[in-house]
Design a protein around this motif. Structure first.
Motif, PDB file in Angstrom:
ATOM      1  N   THR A  50     -12.622  -1.212  -2.346  1.00 52.73           N
ATOM      2  CA  THR A  50     -13.511  -0.307  -1.615  1.00 52.73           C
ATOM      3  C   THR A  50     -12.685   0.887  -1.122  1.00 52.73           C
ATOM      4  O   THR A  50     -11.557   1.080  -1.556  1.00 52.73           O
ATOM      5  N   SER A  53     -12.520   5.261   0.042  1.00 50.33           N
ATOM      6  CA  SER A  53     -13.026   6.523  -0.501  1.00 50.33           C
ATOM      7  C   SER A  53     -12.485   6.789  -1.908  1.00 50.33           C
ATOM      8  O   SER A  53     -13.160   7.410  -2.735  1.00 50.33           O
ATOM      9  N   THR A  54     -11.289   6.307  -2.224  1.00 52.03           N
ATOM     10  CA  THR A  54     -10.672   6.659  -3.504  1.00 52.03           C
ATOM     11  C   THR A  54     -11.470   6.187  -4.727  1.00 52.03           C
ATOM     12  O   THR A  54     -11.649   6.965  -5.661  1.00 52.03           O
ATOM     13  N   ASP A  89     -11.207  -7.612  -0.517  1.00 55.01           N
ATOM     14  CA  ASP A  89     -11.202  -7.950   0.908  1.00 55.01           C
ATOM     15  C   ASP A  89     -12.573  -7.768   1.561  1.00 55.01           C
ATOM     16  O   ASP A  89     -13.490  -7.183   0.965  1.00 55.01           O
ATOM     17  N   GLY A 133      -6.634   0.855  -4.301  1.00 45.19           N
ATOM     18  CA  GLY A 133      -6.310   2.085  -3.590  1.00 45.19           C
ATOM     19  C   GLY A 133      -5.021   1.802  -2.840  1.00 45.19           C
ATOM     20  O   GLY A 133      -4.444   0.713  -2.957  1.00 45.19           O
ATOM     21  N   HIS A 192      -0.099   0.049   2.366  1.00 44.35           N
ATOM     22  CA  HIS A 192      -0.852  -1.211   2.275  1.00 44.35           C
ATOM     23  C   HIS A 192      -1.702  -1.224   1.009  1.00 44.35           C
ATOM     24  O   HIS A 192      -2.193  -0.185   0.561  1.00 44.35           O
ATOM     25  N   ALA A 206      -4.967  -3.745  -0.475  1.00 48.41           N
ATOM     26  CA  ALA A 206      -5.944  -4.627   0.172  1.00 48.41           C
ATOM     27  C   ALA A 206      -5.658  -4.527   1.679  1.00 48.41           C
ATOM     28  O   ALA A 206      -5.403  -3.430   2.191  1.00 48.41           O
ATOM     29  N   LYS A 242      -1.159  10.981   0.555  1.00 51.19           N
ATOM     30  CA  LYS A 242      -0.665   9.829  -0.219  1.00 51.19           C
ATOM     31  C   LYS A 242       0.637  10.151  -0.966  1.00 51.19           C
ATOM     32  O   LYS A 242       1.201   9.275  -1.618  1.00 51.19           O
TER      33      LYS A 242
HETATM   34  C1  F6R Z   1     -10.041  -1.428   0.054  1.00 54.82           C
HETATM   35  C2  F6R Z   1      -8.664  -1.711   0.407  1.00 54.82           C
HETATM   36  C3  F6R Z   1      -7.747  -0.723   1.032  1.00 54.82           C
HETATM   37  C4  F6R Z   1      -7.904   0.707   0.520  1.00 54.82           C
HETATM   38  C5  F6R Z   1      -6.914   1.652   1.206  1.00 54.82           C
HETATM   39  C6  F6R Z   1      -7.120   3.087   0.799  1.00 54.82           C
HETATM   40  O1  F6R Z   1     -10.691  -2.549  -0.513  1.00 54.82           O
HETATM   41  O2  F6R Z   1      -8.282  -2.815   0.204  1.00 54.82           O
HETATM   42  O3  F6R Z   1      -6.421  -1.161   0.853  1.00 54.82           O
HETATM   43  O4  F6R Z   1      -7.694   0.734  -0.863  1.00 54.82           O
HETATM   44  O5  F6R Z   1      -7.043   1.543   2.587  1.00 54.82           O
HETATM   45  O6  F6R Z   1      -8.350   3.526   1.306  1.00 54.82           O
HETATM   46  P1  F6R Z   1      -8.965   4.946   0.860  1.00 54.82           P
HETATM   47  O7  F6R Z   1      -9.332   4.821  -0.572  1.00 54.82           O
HETATM   48  O8  F6R Z   1     -10.192   5.091   1.731  1.00 54.82           O
HETATM   49  O9  F6R Z   1      -7.914   5.962   1.105  1.00 54.82           O
END
Ligand code: F6R
Length: 247
Positions: free
Chosen positions: A36, A38-39, A67, A132, A138, A140, A202
């Motif tokens: 999940t 935004s990416t 998760d 992501g 991190h 998940a 990032k």
């Molecule tokens: C989502 C997850 C998180 C996101 C990470 C990046 O299931 O496990 O590790 O991948 O926090 O989030 P975004 O994509 O919103 O920058």
């Protein structure tokens, strides 16, 4: 580790979606690991588009998500199950019974983590896992730590994560304090891993993930040890690699 840099978010999303589409075409009953945040939204948009164009058939596909928050289920629009239904599952011909997200409302969370780990095994493992990455490395809910978390486990969210999430909830009491997450060991067992990242925030962590030391302080650095990882980034997220590695 293969690092692909794209000009922008759209191109990054399309490249990631192409890998997932190829997997579905080559093995119609494959197991996709999903994320999940935004990416991946753009990646899911491409998969929906190709399903609608008749290119992809998800009728036999199974999915496992990384998760879920403890205490939330699909009735909450902040749950990861809700996110997946709204951003992907409701728009393709997948059988919802074949889609798996940890049950945040399980009465016994320790038993739920064991069930989820056993479920992944019973499906024959994950063919390709989408990830992501957090600004701190991190993946998940595996936060920087003094050891790599092995299997699916319960996570106590850090104070900064709880504070960051507070804006989405009516009161502080409603903000989840715990989550269920695949561990680094679970993720590393996927046969193929695709990590996507965009935006300047990032950039440093992508450099650390690819070229820094392998350390639980940067959970994503464990991916250096996996035999089949593709990291797809936009120009902004590639900036630190370009600056330090000369391209
Ligand atoms: C989502 C997850 C998180 C996101 C990470 C990046 O299931 O496990 O590790 O991948 O926090 O989030 P975004 O994509 O919103 O920058």
């Amino acid at each position: 580790m293969k690092l692909i840099h794209c000009k922008d978010y759209q191109e990054m999303s399309k490249k990631a979606a192409e890998i997932f589409a190829a997997q579905v075409i080559l093995k119609p009953d494959c197991v996709l690991g999903l994320a999940t945040g935004s990416t991946p939204v753009g990646t899911y948009e491409h998969l929906i588009e190709w399903y609608k164009a008749g290119i992809l058939d998800f009728s036999q596909v199974k999915t496992v998500n990384l998760d879920e928050y403890v205490g939330l289920d699909e009735t909450s629009d902040q749950s990861y199950r809700y996110f997946m239904n709204h951003n992907l599952f409701d728009h393709i011909n997948i059988d919802k019974a074949n889609t798996n997200v940890p049950n945040g409302k399980a009465p016994d969370i320790a038993a739920e983590t064991d069930r989820y780990e056993a479920l992944i095994k019973s499906l024959g493992g994950i063919d390709v896992q989408l990830l992501g990455i957090g600004n701190n490395g991190h993946i998940a809910f595996n936060e920087p730590h003094d050891a790599f978390d092995g299997r699916t486990h319960e996570v106590q969210l850090t104070e900064s994560t709880i504070q960051a999430n507070a804006r989405f909830f009516a009161s502080m009491d409603d903000v989840p304090k715990r989550a269920v997450s695949m561990g680094i060991g679970t993720i590393m067992q996927a046969r193929k891993i695709v990590l996507i990242a965009n935006g300047p925030k990032k950039a440093d962590i992508i450099y650390e993930t690819c070229f820094g030391p392998i350390t639980p302080n940067v959970p994503a650095s464990a991916l250096q040890l996996h035999p089949d990882v593709t990291i797809i980034v936009d120009e902004d997220a590639y900036a630190a690699v370009a600056a330090k590695c000369g391209k």
